[in-house]
Design a protein around this motif. Structure first.
Motif, PDB file in Angstrom:
ATOM      1  N   VAL A  13       1.175  -1.129  -0.079  1.00 22.86           N
ATOM      2  CA  VAL A  13      -0.213  -0.057   0.069  1.00 22.86           C
ATOM      3  C   VAL A  13       0.516   1.146   0.130  1.00 22.86           C
ATOM      4  O   VAL A  13       2.024   1.726   1.129  1.00 22.86           O
ATOM      5  CB  VAL A  13      -0.994   0.443   1.577  1.00 22.86           C
ATOM      6  N   ASP A  14       0.837   1.873  -0.611  1.00 19.98           N
ATOM      7  CA  ASP A  14       1.868   3.311  -1.140  1.00 19.98           C
ATOM      8  C   ASP A  14       1.316   4.058  -1.827  1.00 19.98           C
ATOM      9  O   ASP A  14       0.890   3.706  -3.255  1.00 19.98           O
ATOM     10  CB  ASP A  14       3.183   3.036  -1.442  1.00 19.98           C
ATOM     11  N   ALA A  39      -2.129  -1.191  -3.736  1.00 16.95           N
ATOM     12  CA  ALA A  39      -3.797  -0.575  -3.417  1.00 16.95           C
ATOM     13  C   ALA A  39      -2.653   1.118  -3.080  1.00 16.95           C
ATOM     14  O   ALA A  39      -1.577   0.883  -2.710  1.00 16.95           O
ATOM     15  CB  ALA A  39      -4.244  -0.625  -2.636  1.00 16.95           C
ATOM     16  N   GLU A  40      -3.232   2.274  -3.875  1.00 19.45           N
ATOM     17  CA  GLU A  40      -2.851   3.303  -3.254  1.00 19.45           C
ATOM     18  C   GLU A  40      -3.204   4.995  -2.051  1.00 19.45           C
ATOM     19  O   GLU A  40      -2.545   5.506  -2.090  1.00 19.45           O
ATOM     20  CB  GLU A  40      -2.965   4.263  -4.887  1.00 19.45           C
ATOM     21  N   ASP A  41      -4.233   4.019  -1.749  1.00 21.65           N
ATOM     22  CA  ASP A  41      -4.648   4.875  -1.070  1.00 21.65           C
ATOM     23  C   ASP A  41      -5.807   3.521   0.011  1.00 21.65           C
ATOM     24  O   ASP A  41      -5.532   3.080   0.027  1.00 21.65           O
ATOM     25  CB  ASP A  41      -6.184   5.450  -1.486  1.00 21.65           C
ATOM     26  N   ALA A  42      -6.673   4.419   1.165  1.00 27.18           N
ATOM     27  CA  ALA A  42      -6.937   3.416   2.075  1.00 27.18           C
ATOM     28  C   ALA A  42      -7.906   2.713   2.091  1.00 27.18           C
ATOM     29  O   ALA A  42      -8.483   1.710   1.706  1.00 27.18           O
ATOM     30  CB  ALA A  42      -7.356   4.557   3.166  1.00 27.18           C
ATOM     31  N   ALA A  43      -9.053   3.172   0.561  1.00 29.95           N
ATOM     32  CA  ALA A  43     -10.033   3.095   0.734  1.00 29.95           C
ATOM     33  C   ALA A  43      -9.651   1.142   0.122  1.00 29.95           C
ATOM     34  O   ALA A  43     -10.571   0.181  -0.339  1.00 29.95           O
ATOM     35  CB  ALA A  43     -11.258   4.062  -0.003  1.00 29.95           C
ATOM     36  N   MET A  59       2.945  -0.741   4.290  1.00 31.98           N
ATOM     37  CA  MET A  59       1.664   0.157   4.746  1.00 31.98           C
ATOM     38  C   MET A  59       2.792   1.243   4.914  1.00 31.98           C
ATOM     39  O   MET A  59       3.215   1.764   5.858  1.00 31.98           O
ATOM     40  CB  MET A  59       1.517  -0.344   5.600  1.00 31.98           C
ATOM     41  N   ASP A  60       2.506   2.583   3.700  1.00 35.52           N
ATOM     42  CA  ASP A  60       3.675   3.670   4.224  1.00 35.52           C
ATOM     43  C   ASP A  60       2.261   4.812   5.119  1.00 35.52           C
ATOM     44  O   ASP A  60       1.346   4.389   5.028  1.00 35.52           O
ATOM     45  CB  ASP A  60       3.244   4.832   2.416  1.00 35.52           C
ATOM     46  N   SER A  67      -4.199   9.260   5.915  1.00 35.33           N
ATOM     47  CA  SER A  67      -2.886   8.586   7.371  1.00 35.33           C
ATOM     48  C   SER A  67      -2.885   7.048   6.783  1.00 35.33           C
ATOM     49  O   SER A  67      -3.836   6.010   7.049  1.00 35.33           O
ATOM     50  CB  SER A  67      -3.499   8.627   8.357  1.00 35.33           C
ATOM     51  N   GLY A  68      -1.605   6.994   6.733  1.00 31.54           N
ATOM     52  CA  GLY A  68      -1.196   5.359   6.882  1.00 31.54           C
ATOM     53  C   GLY A  68      -1.072   4.861   8.038  1.00 31.54           C
ATOM     54  O   GLY A  68      -2.162   3.819   8.668  1.00 31.54           O
ATOM     55  N   ILE A  69      -1.333   5.771   9.306  1.00 32.17           N
ATOM     56  CA  ILE A  69      -1.275   5.456  10.471  1.00 32.17           C
ATOM     57  C   ILE A  69      -3.342   5.029  10.887  1.00 32.17           C
ATOM     58  O   ILE A  69      -2.942   3.636  11.560  1.00 32.17           O
ATOM     59  CB  ILE A  69      -0.843   6.558  12.139  1.00 32.17           C
ATOM     60  N   GLU A  70      -3.939   5.864  10.175  1.00 35.99           N
ATOM     61  CA  GLU A  70      -5.025   5.592   9.960  1.00 35.99           C
ATOM     62  C   GLU A  70      -5.484   4.009   9.562  1.00 35.99           C
ATOM     63  O   GLU A  70      -6.148   3.321   9.512  1.00 35.99           O
ATOM     64  CB  GLU A  70      -6.290   6.631   9.871  1.00 35.99           C
ATOM     65  N   ALA A  71      -5.470   3.825   8.943  1.00 38.15           N
ATOM     66  CA  ALA A  71      -5.171   2.927   7.556  1.00 38.15           C
ATOM     67  C   ALA A  71      -4.514   1.660   8.530  1.00 38.15           C
ATOM     68  O   ALA A  71      -5.247   0.533   9.040  1.00 38.15           O
ATOM     69  CB  ALA A  71      -4.783   3.282   6.509  1.00 38.15           C
TER      70      ALA A  71
END
Length: 219
Positions: A13-14, A39-43, A59-60, A67-71
Motif C-alpha cells: 500500500v503506497d 493499493a494507492e489509498d486507504a479505501a 504500509m506507507d 493517513s497510513g497510521i489510521e489505515a
C-alpha cells in the motif's frame, strides 16, 4: 509457516506507483513470498485486504489525503491476523510510536536494503515485532539516554488534521485557517468535520477542550 507449501501473501500500500511496482517486483523475487495485490489509498487497501486476506501488508504512512497510521489502525481492528509492516521515509520518533500504537508489527525506512525488507517481511509474518536498523538505533538511544518515548497527540488524525485541530484550539475560525494553510474553505470544513468524528467531539467547543488537554493549541 512452510515456505515451500504456504507462501507469505503480501499486499503493498503506497501512493507512489513506481515504489509499488519496485517493491512488488522485489517481493515477488523472494522464495516463499507471493504479492497478491497493491493499493494507492486507504479505501482500495481495505477492499483488497478484505478480498485477499494477506499475511502481511506493507504500509506507507502518507497515502495522499489518507493517513497510513489510521489505515494501520483499521487493519489491526478489522483483520487482527494481518501483520502491518510500515515502510516510509519518516524516521521521527513520533511516527514510530504512533505506528506501533496503531498496531503495526514493524517499521522500516524506504532506504532499507532488499535483505532488510525480506527479513522484516518474514519476521512480521511469523508474529515478531521488528524495527529497521536506523529506527532501532534511535529507539535504543532513547532508552539509554533515559528519555521517554514521545507521545503523539491524537494519532488517529492525519498530519493535516492534527494541524487543523491545533489551529482550531488556538481559536481560529475556518476562514483564517484556510488562509494560514492555503486550503479552500470547503477543504477546511471537511477536515474539521473529520476531526470531530475521529476524536469523538460533539462540537467545535468540545474539540477545543480535548485538543488543549492533549497538548495542542498551546505554546
Amino acid at each position: 509457516m512452510s515456505e515451500a507449501s504456504t507462501p507469505i501473501r503480501v499486499v503493498v500500500v503506497d501512493d507512489h506507483p513506481v515504489f509499488r511496482l519496485g517493491m512488488g517486483a522485489l517481493l515477488a523475487s523472494l522464495d516463499g513470498v507471493e504479492v497478491v495485490g497493491d493499493a494507492e489509498d486507504a479505501a482500495a487497501a481495505h477492499e483488497l485486504i478484505a478480498a485477499q486476506q494477506p499475511d502481511v501488508v506493507l504500509m506507507d504512512l502518507h497515502l495522499g489525503e489518507d493517513s497510513g497510521i489510521e489505515a494501520t489502525r483499521a487493519v489491526a481492528r478489522t483483520h487482527p491476523d494481518v501483520a502491518v509492516l510500515v515502510i516510509t521515509m519518516q524516521e521521527d520518533d513520533e511516527s514510530v510510536v504512533a505506528s506501533i500504537r496503531a498496531g503495526a508489527s514493524g517499521y522500516l525506512l524506504k532506504g532499507a536494503s532488499p535483505d532488510e525488507v525480506e527479513r522484516a517481511v518474514r519476521a512480521v509474518a511469523n508474529g515478531e515485532m521488528i524495527l529497521g536498523p536506523k529506527v532501532a538505533a534511535r529507539a535504543m538511544a532513547t532508552v539509554t539516554s533515559g528519555r521517554t518515548a514521545v507521545r503523539v497527540p491524537f494519532p488517529e488524525l492525519t498530519d493535516r488534521e492534527r494541524e487543523v485541530l491545533d489551529l482550531v484550539a488556538r481559536g481560529f475560525d475556518n476562514t483564517t485557517i484556510s488562509r494560514r494553510l492555503v486550503l479552500s474553505p470547503k477543504t477546511v470544513r471537511n477536515h474539521v468535520a473529520n476531526v470531530l468524528n475521529k476524536i469523538g467531539a460533539s462540537d467545535r467547543s468540545a474539540a477545543i477542550v480535548a485538543a488543549r488537554e492533549g497538548g495542542l493549541g498551546i505554546d
